[in-house]
Motif scaffolding. Structure first.
Motif, PDB file in Angstrom:
ATOM      1  N   PHE A   9       6.384   9.509   0.685  1.00  0.00           N
ATOM      2  CA  PHE A   9       6.610   9.243  -0.740  1.00  0.00           C
ATOM      3  C   PHE A   9       6.236  10.455  -1.590  1.00  0.00           C
ATOM      4  O   PHE A   9       5.254  11.148  -1.320  1.00  0.00           O
ATOM      5  CB  PHE A   9       5.782   8.025  -1.163  1.00  0.00           C
ATOM      6  N   ASP A  10       7.035  10.703  -2.665  1.00  0.00           N
ATOM      7  CA  ASP A  10       6.794  11.818  -3.573  1.00  0.00           C
ATOM      8  C   ASP A  10       6.586  11.268  -4.984  1.00  0.00           C
ATOM      9  O   ASP A  10       7.498  10.673  -5.569  1.00  0.00           O
ATOM     10  CB  ASP A  10       7.978  12.786  -3.548  1.00  0.00           C
ATOM     11  N   PHE A  11       5.390  11.452  -5.541  1.00  0.00           N
ATOM     12  CA  PHE A  11       5.088  10.927  -6.875  1.00  0.00           C
ATOM     13  C   PHE A  11       5.994  11.520  -7.953  1.00  0.00           C
ATOM     14  O   PHE A  11       6.210  10.890  -8.995  1.00  0.00           O
ATOM     15  CB  PHE A  11       3.621  11.192  -7.228  1.00  0.00           C
ATOM     16  N   ASP A  12       6.516  12.696  -7.730  1.00  0.00           N
ATOM     17  CA  ASP A  12       7.363  13.346  -8.741  1.00  0.00           C
ATOM     18  C   ASP A  12       8.697  12.620  -8.950  1.00  0.00           C
ATOM     19  O   ASP A  12       9.409  12.919  -9.922  1.00  0.00           O
ATOM     20  CB  ASP A  12       7.635  14.804  -8.347  1.00  0.00           C
ATOM     21  N   THR A  13       9.033  11.703  -8.073  1.00  0.00           N
ATOM     22  CA  THR A  13      10.325  11.011  -8.186  1.00  0.00           C
ATOM     23  C   THR A  13      10.226   9.670  -8.911  1.00  0.00           C
ATOM     24  O   THR A  13      11.235   8.974  -9.064  1.00  0.00           O
ATOM     25  CB  THR A  13      10.911  10.756  -6.785  1.00  0.00           C
ATOM     26  N   ILE A  14       9.025   9.294  -9.376  1.00  0.00           N
ATOM     27  CA  ILE A  14       8.843   7.952  -9.946  1.00  0.00           C
ATOM     28  C   ILE A  14       9.696   7.726 -11.190  1.00  0.00           C
ATOM     29  O   ILE A  14      10.296   6.650 -11.360  1.00  0.00           O
ATOM     30  CB  ILE A  14       7.349   7.718 -10.264  1.00  0.00           C
ATOM     31  N   ASP A  15       9.774   8.701 -12.072  1.00  0.00           N
ATOM     32  CA  ASP A  15      10.553   8.503 -13.306  1.00  0.00           C
ATOM     33  C   ASP A  15      12.021   8.241 -13.004  1.00  0.00           C
ATOM     34  O   ASP A  15      12.648   7.375 -13.622  1.00  0.00           O
ATOM     35  CB  ASP A  15      10.417   9.734 -14.214  1.00  0.00           C
ATOM     36  N   THR A  16      12.564   8.976 -12.045  1.00  0.00           N
ATOM     37  CA  THR A  16      13.964   8.747 -11.658  1.00  0.00           C
ATOM     38  C   THR A  16      14.124   7.376 -11.023  1.00  0.00           C
ATOM     39  O   THR A  16      15.088   6.661 -11.292  1.00  0.00           O
ATOM     40  CB  THR A  16      14.417   9.830 -10.660  1.00  0.00           C
TER      41      THR A  16
ATOM     42  N   ASP B 221       1.743   6.875   5.223  1.00  0.00           N
ATOM     43  CA  ASP B 221       2.113   7.885   4.219  1.00  0.00           C
ATOM     44  C   ASP B 221       2.844   7.272   3.035  1.00  0.00           C
ATOM     45  O   ASP B 221       3.403   8.007   2.212  1.00  0.00           O
ATOM     46  CB  ASP B 221       3.023   8.949   4.860  1.00  0.00           C
ATOM     47  N   ASN B 222       2.827   5.937   2.940  1.00  0.00           N
ATOM     48  CA  ASN B 222       3.653   5.287   1.923  1.00  0.00           C
ATOM     49  C   ASN B 222       2.903   4.204   1.149  1.00  0.00           C
ATOM     50  O   ASN B 222       2.104   3.462   1.727  1.00  0.00           O
ATOM     51  CB  ASN B 222       4.876   4.646   2.581  1.00  0.00           C
ATOM     52  N   PRO B 223       3.183   4.098  -0.149  1.00  0.00           N
ATOM     53  CA  PRO B 223       2.663   2.965  -0.912  1.00  0.00           C
ATOM     54  C   PRO B 223       3.481   1.719  -0.594  1.00  0.00           C
ATOM     55  O   PRO B 223       4.637   1.810  -0.158  1.00  0.00           O
ATOM     56  CB  PRO B 223       2.868   3.395  -2.366  1.00  0.00           C
ATOM     57  N   VAL B 224       2.873   0.559  -0.811  1.00  0.00           N
ATOM     58  CA  VAL B 224       3.522  -0.715  -0.498  1.00  0.00           C
ATOM     59  C   VAL B 224       3.437  -1.647  -1.706  1.00  0.00           C
ATOM     60  O   VAL B 224       2.413  -1.708  -2.390  1.00  0.00           O
ATOM     61  CB  VAL B 224       2.849  -1.407   0.703  1.00  0.00           C
ATOM     62  N   ILE B 225       4.528  -2.359  -1.937  1.00  0.00           N
ATOM     63  CA  ILE B 225       4.542  -3.461  -2.906  1.00  0.00           C
ATOM     64  C   ILE B 225       4.890  -4.723  -2.133  1.00  0.00           C
ATOM     65  O   ILE B 225       5.902  -4.770  -1.432  1.00  0.00           O
ATOM     66  CB  ILE B 225       5.571  -3.233  -4.027  1.00  0.00           C
ATOM     67  N   ALA B 226       4.044  -5.735  -2.243  1.00  0.00           N
ATOM     68  CA  ALA B 226       4.316  -7.026  -1.605  1.00  0.00           C
ATOM     69  C   ALA B 226       4.440  -8.081  -2.693  1.00  0.00           C
ATOM     70  O   ALA B 226       3.601  -8.161  -3.594  1.00  0.00           O
ATOM     71  CB  ALA B 226       3.195  -7.395  -0.637  1.00  0.00           C
ATOM     72  N   LEU B 227       5.484  -8.900  -2.607  1.00  0.00           N
ATOM     73  CA  LEU B 227       5.725  -9.957  -3.595  1.00  0.00           C
ATOM     74  C   LEU B 227       5.942 -11.292  -2.897  1.00  0.00           C
ATOM     75  O   LEU B 227       6.424 -11.350  -1.764  1.00  0.00           O
ATOM     76  CB  LEU B 227       6.957  -9.641  -4.443  1.00  0.00           C
ATOM     77  N   THR B 228       5.609 -12.368  -3.607  1.00  0.00           N
ATOM     78  CA  THR B 228       5.852 -13.718  -3.070  1.00  0.00           C
ATOM     79  C   THR B 228       7.157 -14.305  -3.569  1.00  0.00           C
ATOM     80  O   THR B 228       7.645 -15.271  -3.004  1.00  0.00           O
ATOM     81  CB  THR B 228       4.726 -14.673  -3.482  1.00  0.00           C
ATOM     82  N   LEU B 229       7.714 -13.748  -4.663  1.00  0.00           N
ATOM     83  CA  LEU B 229       8.888 -14.343  -5.322  1.00  0.00           C
ATOM     84  C   LEU B 229       8.588 -15.785  -5.718  1.00  0.00           C
ATOM     85  O   LEU B 229       9.409 -16.680  -5.565  1.00  0.00           O
ATOM     86  CB  LEU B 229      10.121 -14.287  -4.413  1.00  0.00           C
ATOM     87  N   ARG B 230       7.371 -15.979  -6.235  1.00  0.00           N
ATOM     88  CA  ARG B 230       6.930 -17.315  -6.654  1.00  0.00           C
ATOM     89  C   ARG B 230       7.857 -17.873  -7.728  1.00  0.00           C
ATOM     90  O   ARG B 230       8.167 -19.067  -7.756  1.00  0.00           O
ATOM     91  CB  ARG B 230       5.495 -17.218  -7.178  1.00  0.00           C
ATOM     92  N   HIS B 231       8.284 -17.030  -8.665  1.00  0.00           N
ATOM     93  CA  HIS B 231       9.194 -17.453  -9.731  1.00  0.00           C
ATOM     94  C   HIS B 231      10.539 -16.782  -9.522  1.00  0.00           C
ATOM     95  O   HIS B 231      10.616 -15.558  -9.388  1.00  0.00           O
ATOM     96  CB  HIS B 231       8.634 -17.088 -11.102  1.00  0.00           C
ATOM     97  N   ASN B 232      11.590 -17.553  -9.535  1.00  0.00           N
ATOM     98  CA  ASN B 232      12.930 -17.019  -9.294  1.00  0.00           C
ATOM     99  C   ASN B 232      13.568 -16.579 -10.620  1.00  0.00           C
ATOM    100  O   ASN B 232      14.634 -17.043 -10.996  1.00  0.00           O
ATOM    101  CB  ASN B 232      13.787 -18.087  -8.605  1.00  0.00           C
ATOM    102  N   ARG B 233      12.865 -15.656 -11.307  1.00  0.00           N
ATOM    103  CA  ARG B 233      13.341 -15.184 -12.609  1.00  0.00           C
ATOM    104  C   ARG B 233      13.412 -13.665 -12.598  1.00  0.00           C
ATOM    105  O   ARG B 233      12.504 -12.994 -12.108  1.00  0.00           O
ATOM    106  CB  ARG B 233      12.419 -15.645 -13.744  1.00  0.00           C
ATOM    107  N   ILE B 234      14.472 -13.125 -13.218  1.00  0.00           N
ATOM    108  CA  ILE B 234      14.663 -11.686 -13.244  1.00  0.00           C
ATOM    109  C   ILE B 234      13.574 -11.001 -14.056  1.00  0.00           C
ATOM    110  O   ILE B 234      13.083  -9.924 -13.681  1.00  0.00           O
ATOM    111  CB  ILE B 234      16.063 -11.318 -13.793  1.00  0.00           C
ATOM    112  N   ASP B 235      13.122 -11.624 -15.174  1.00  0.00           N
ATOM    113  CA  ASP B 235      12.096 -10.989 -15.987  1.00  0.00           C
ATOM    114  C   ASP B 235      10.758 -10.942 -15.242  1.00  0.00           C
ATOM    115  O   ASP B 235      10.040  -9.937 -15.296  1.00  0.00           O
ATOM    116  CB  ASP B 235      11.949 -11.701 -17.333  1.00  0.00           C
ATOM    117  N   ASN B 236      10.434 -12.005 -14.525  1.00  0.00           N
ATOM    118  CA  ASN B 236       9.199 -12.032 -13.757  1.00  0.00           C
ATOM    119  C   ASN B 236       9.243 -11.029 -12.613  1.00  0.00           C
ATOM    120  O   ASN B 236       8.269 -10.307 -12.359  1.00  0.00           O
ATOM    121  CB  ASN B 236       8.958 -13.441 -13.228  1.00  0.00           C
TER     122      ASN B 236
END
Length: 363
Positions: free
Chosen positions: A186-193, A243-258
């Protein structure tokens, strides 16, 4: 190459075969005992499996029934081996049951079973639990749970009922699933893109789960969806894996805004907090109160990423009072999903009473 022996359901004593043999020949036990020169009770004990067939008795059977003594000795030997193996199996089964009873005190086994991670055999299930918790022994499992019990590594909720073992089990499962994924560094410089490309996905709201997962993967971030556990009301979880960050989600709410807010909230942890402190873990609970500075920063990061401060000023100055038509105009102007705009308006402006036909469903 050795061949693993097939373990029978039960060990068969040679006396069983002897009984069948004399019945087939129409010989009475007493008559055979006299011919063999042994007491009838002695013969009966062999037939009932209470005595072993010795070499001396095998020779007597060879003379009386014209069956090789070696045959009876092989049968007796196999019986002894099978009996020993069955005993070993039963001892192992007891050991596994004792181990499993300990595991159930520290692990949410019902949730793991419900979602298909365990349920084959005790031995395989215990092995799977060790893999998920990244331990080599039950003592290691107990120590791991104890260490996490002593440290609250998630934002707390005053309203929801939380089971600590379930929370830990869910987070360990997230780490386990993430460990199986291999990505480029992962490259932090790419976050904005990355954030701009995610905004397009959220605006279009088509196949969002898969597209978001693929987009994050493209940028070196692991996204895993972990099913909900009972009494573990998790929104999201961010941490470092290899070498990588992780995001884990439950998808508890089936909403695009959430969904969009949770993605950017966890991305905020990655950008603001995990950049320098890769050992940290951020486990976020639904409706948590009294968030610490890290959670406040991540919330603010997500909010400003979804709708910038300048965009929000434009909304307040030029689109109030809000209605669906004005929300859609603003959404198309900036490429922001209208459900995300409505969600923030409800949160910040108390627009919960607004009558809206805007679809919030995550597609």
């Amino acid at each position: 190459m050795t061949t693993k022996a097939i373990l029978p359901f039960d060990a068969t004593h040679p006396g069983t075969l002897l009984l069948e043999e004399i019945k087939a020949r129409g010989i009475k036990q007493r008559e055979l005992a006299i011919e063999l020169g042994v007491l009838p009770t002695f013969l009966n004990e062999i037939i009932k499996g209470k005595r072993a067939i010795t070499a001396d008795f095998a020779i007597l059977l060879e003379e009386a029934l014209e069956t090789p003594a070696e045959f009876w000795m092989r049968f007796q030997s196999q019986y002894d081996i099978d009996k020993a193996r069955l005993k070993e199996k039963n001892v192992r089964k007891i050991e596994l049951l004792e181990t499993w009873n300990i595991v159930k005190e520290y692990v949410p086994v019902k949730s793991f079973k419900k979602h298909g991670y365990i349920g084959t055999s005790l031995e395989e299930d215990i092995s799977t639990i060790k893999d998920i918790y990244q331990v080599n022994s039950i003592d290691g499992l107990i120590n791991t749970v104890a260490q996490h019990q002593a440290v609250a590594f998630y934002r707390k909720s005053d309203k929801l009922q939380i089971e600590k073992n379930n929370m830990l089990g869910w987070s360990k499962l997230a780490e386990y699933e993430a460990s199986k994924i291999e990505l480029a560094e992962f490259d932090f410089d790419t976050i904005d893109t990355l954030k701009k490309e995610l905004q397009i996905i959220f605006f279009e709201n088509k196949n969002v789960r898969n597209r978001t997962q693929s987009k994050l993967k493209e940028y070196g971030i692991k996204l895993v969806y972990i099913p909900r556990f009972e009494k573990a009301p998790v929104d999201g979880f961010s941490f470092w894996s290899g070498d990588n960050p992780v995001i884990a989600l439950t998808l508890r709410h089936n909403r695009i805004d959430n969904f969009a807010f949770n993605i950017f909230h966890e991305l905020g942890h990655i950008d603001l907090h995990l950049r320098e402190e890769k050992e940290r873990r951020f486990l976020d609970i639904v409706g948590a109160k009294n968030a610490d500075k890290y959670e406040q920063q991540a919330d603010n990061y997500a909010q400003k990423t979804l709708i910038s401060e300048n965009q929000w000023v434009d909304l307040v100055n030029n689109y109030i009072p809000l209605n669906d038509i004005r929300i859609y105009e603003f959404a198309n102007k900036y490429g922001i999903n209208p459900a995300i705009i409505l969600g923030r308006a409800c949160y910040e402006m108390n627009y919960y009473a607004i009558k809206s036909n805007i679809d919030k469903k995550l597609n």
